[in-house]
Design a protein around this motif. Structure first.
Motif, short mmCIF file in Angstrom:
data_model
loop_
_atom_site.label_atom_id
_atom_site.label_comp_id
_atom_site.label_asym_id
_atom_site.label_seq_id
_atom_site.Cartn_x
_atom_site.Cartn_y
_atom_site.Cartn_z
N THR A 280 0.83 -1.10 -0.08
CA THR A 280 -0.07 -0.05 0.12
C THR A 280 0.77 1.50 0.01
O THR A 280 0.69 2.20 -0.89
CB THR A 280 -1.04 0.05 1.30
N LEU A 281 1.93 1.31 0.92
CA LEU A 281 2.76 2.22 0.99
C LEU A 281 3.44 2.69 -0.35
O LEU A 281 3.49 3.74 -0.80
CB LEU A 281 3.95 2.10 2.15
N GLN A 282 3.89 1.38 -1.04
CA GLN A 282 4.70 1.64 -2.17
C GLN A 282 3.79 2.33 -3.33
O GLN A 282 4.07 3.11 -4.13
CB GLN A 282 4.90 0.25 -2.70
N LYS A 283 2.56 1.72 -3.41
CA LYS A 283 1.54 1.91 -4.55
C LYS A 283 1.26 3.64 -4.16
O LYS A 283 1.16 4.31 -5.32
CB LYS A 283 0.28 1.29 -4.13
N MET A 284 1.24 4.16 -2.92
CA MET A 284 0.90 5.40 -2.79
C MET A 284 2.11 6.26 -3.04
O MET A 284 1.93 7.46 -3.54
CB MET A 284 0.44 5.71 -1.29
N ASN B 287 13.86 -12.44 6.50
CA ASN B 287 12.78 -12.26 5.82
C ASN B 287 11.99 -11.02 6.51
O ASN B 287 11.70 -10.38 5.42
CB ASN B 287 11.92 -13.52 5.54
N PHE B 288 11.80 -11.04 7.74
CA PHE B 288 11.11 -9.66 8.36
C PHE B 288 11.78 -8.61 7.93
O PHE B 288 11.09 -7.47 7.77
CB PHE B 288 11.04 -9.97 9.69
N LYS B 289 13.11 -8.50 7.87
CA LYS B 289 14.06 -7.26 7.66
C LYS B 289 13.91 -6.82 6.27
O LYS B 289 14.27 -5.81 5.61
CB LYS B 289 15.60 -7.56 8.30
N SER B 290 13.61 -7.81 5.35
CA SER B 290 13.71 -7.72 3.68
C SER B 290 12.71 -6.55 3.59
O SER B 290 11.43 -6.65 4.15
CB SER B 290 13.51 -9.02 3.12
N THR B 291 12.89 -5.77 2.40
CA THR B 291 11.82 -4.96 1.93
C THR B 291 10.82 -5.50 0.84
O THR B 291 10.10 -4.79 0.50
CB THR B 291 12.47 -3.50 1.30
N ASN B 292 11.33 -6.50 0.60
CA ASN B 292 10.73 -7.11 -0.42
C ASN B 292 9.38 -7.63 -0.24
O ASN B 292 9.04 -8.07 1.02
CB ASN B 292 11.56 -8.66 -0.64
#
Lengths: 261, 233
Positions: A33-37, B143-148
């Protein structure tokens, strides 16, 4: 005890896995959502800045062409009347020189105007405008330049044509400035619902990883400009070296919109 | 008691042959990834190891039981750690895994040479389980740290980790307590470890399938568009 312990461990494990899945889903959704915004905001900004830039260029082109040109031409006429009382030889000499300067100025103003907003693009479309640019490069004798449009029966929308034209201009400028190539060739085609342009040159070039790096660094404003324009047009660009290793290729891909009437 | 033994045998058979699903899935999926190849090798190796101790035709002499147990634990640790190591990219975690592995292999050898095991090599297996749990937590932390923004279950390593977690979770209590409780109790519930093991194998198969089905980014664009390339002839 053994049974309870094992089942307890299994329940704990499954619980942990479920927790991880749900937590990660939640985080992912939030991030999306953040990325889309952010993307929307960026697109709006870019769109606005590019439109503003183009409007400014159009205004400048109009001012130079419609105002500066006629004014200078009138000045040339005044110059003629002031010279009446002079002797003939001086009059002729002055008039000749003044006319030449003014003619040059008019030509200069016209050139500026054309570089800001090429009339060929506006009146005859992308194919003519790009062919025109390539003919000029070839005519200068510095490089062998050619372009070929394989399928441009349906013109793109003017704003898209302008975006492509500016990108091609930027790429050509870079090639002329940095590549020291002996030829530059542009091809165009459509495939499915995509519009393609490919530029080839045999000089020094960059590949996709270099482009991505330059895009993230503080240098390479021109390349950033290309990325911004492509983002507005929902297009993509790909820099690569040909398998033969003899030349570089730059491919632009854009979604083909409804035919422009 | 006989009924329980039949159930246990049945599950052992299913488990032994379930290991063959791993190379089978690898070949059928036509995966070219090294991780999947390793999973295939793991399947074949553990099929052989389990086949060798099948009570119907036990090929391992009693005197070699301890060597077998150590080899089994060693191979299992090596495979699990290698698969996790390949999917963990944080440098400090990778160093920790390497250091722990050296320590563990040293301990395993020491334990093999100095101690005599009972039904199961409880202490090495216990330590192995804890270490693998730690490594899996590294993977989840990464995985939690990843921005993926991809969902975690679209990654093949997630299914590997879940498989290992369920297997180790399901066998941990048995492996720790097996030498200290009544044998009838052990026999009665031993099949539970086989179920956890079978689930792990199925999840490993899923991990291969997930990798194959996940679309991977194209390296080069539009190779097939006509008339775009220069005719160099």
């Amino acid at each position: 005890m053994l049974f309870i312990g094992t089942m307890g461990m299994l329940v704990l494990t499954v619980g942990l896995v479920l927790f991880i899945i749900f937590h990660q889903r939640k985080v992912s959704r939030y991030q999306r959502t953040l990325q889309k915004m952010e993307e929307e905001q960026q697109k709006i900004l870019l769109d606005a800045s590019i439109r503003l830039q183009e409007e400014e260029r159009q205004r400048l082109a109009a001012d130079l062409h419609d105002d500066a040109g006629p004014l200078l031409a009138t000045a040339r006429l005044y110059l003629n009347e002031n010279l009446v009382n002079q002797d003939k030889a001086t009059q002729l000499q002055a008039i000749f020189q003044a006319r030449q300067i003014i003619d040059d100025t008019i030509q200069l103003v016209r050139n500026i105007s054309h570089s800001l907003m090429p009339p060929t693009l506006k009146n005859f479309g992308l194919e003519s405008a790009i062919n025109d640019v390539f003919q000029k490069i070839s005519g200068s004798g510095s490089m062998n330049a050619s372009s070929r449009f394989h399928d441009y029966r349906d013109r793109l929308k003017p704003e898209k044509e302008l975006i492509i034209f500016r990108i091609v201009q930027e790429l050509i400028n870079n090639i002329l400035k940095h590549s020291s190539s002996s030829f530059i060739h542009l091809t165009q085609n459509v495939h499915g619902d995509k519009f393609y342009l490919r530029i080839h040159h045999d000089g020094r070039g960059i590949i996709q990883t270099d482009f991505d790096k330059l895009n993230k660094s503080n240098i390479g404003l021109g390349l950033k400009n290309i990325s911004s324009r492509l983002r507005v047009a929902k297009g993509s660009i790909y820099f690569e070296k040909d398998i033969s290793q003899t030349y570089y290729k730059v491919t632009i891909e854009l979604p083909k919109d409804d035919p422009y009437q | 008691m006989v009924k329980i033994q039949i159930i246990e045998k049945l599950f052992l058979h299913i488990l032994t042959y379930s290991y063959l699903l791993l190379p089978l899935t690898f070949f059928l999926s036509r995966s070219k990834r090294r991780d999947d190849f390793i999973i295939g090798v793991y399947g074949i190796l553990f099929f052989i190891l389990l086949y060798l101790i099948n009570p119907d035709h036990r090929y391992i002499p009693e005197s070699y039981t301890q060597v077998y147990q150590t080899s089994y634990t060693f191979c299992e640790y090596l495979f699990f750690t290698y698969l996790l190591f390949r999917n963990i990219t944080i440098k400090s975690f990778r160093i920790i895994i390497l250091l722990f592995s050296i320590f563990f292999i040293g301990f395993l050898l020491y334990s093999h040479l100095t101690k005599s095991y009972g039904l199961v090599d409880s202490i090495p297996v216990g330590i192995e389980t804890i270490l693998i749990f730690v490594f899996i937590s590294f993977f989840f932390y990464q995985n939690f740290k990843s921005t993926n923004d991809e969902y975690i279950y679209t990654q093949s390593c997630f299914w590997l980790s879940v498989g290992i977690l369920i297997y180790l979770g399901g066998t941990f209590f048995f492996n720790i307590l097996v030498n200290h409780i009544d044998l009838s109790q052990v026999v009665k519930y031993w099949f539970l470890t086989y179920i956890a093991d079978i689930i792990k194998n199925l999840l490993f198969c899923i991990s291969i399938i997930v990798y194959v089905r996940t679309p991977h980014k194209e390296k080069s664009l539009h190779k097939s568009v006509p008339y775009l390339d220069l005719d160099m002839n």
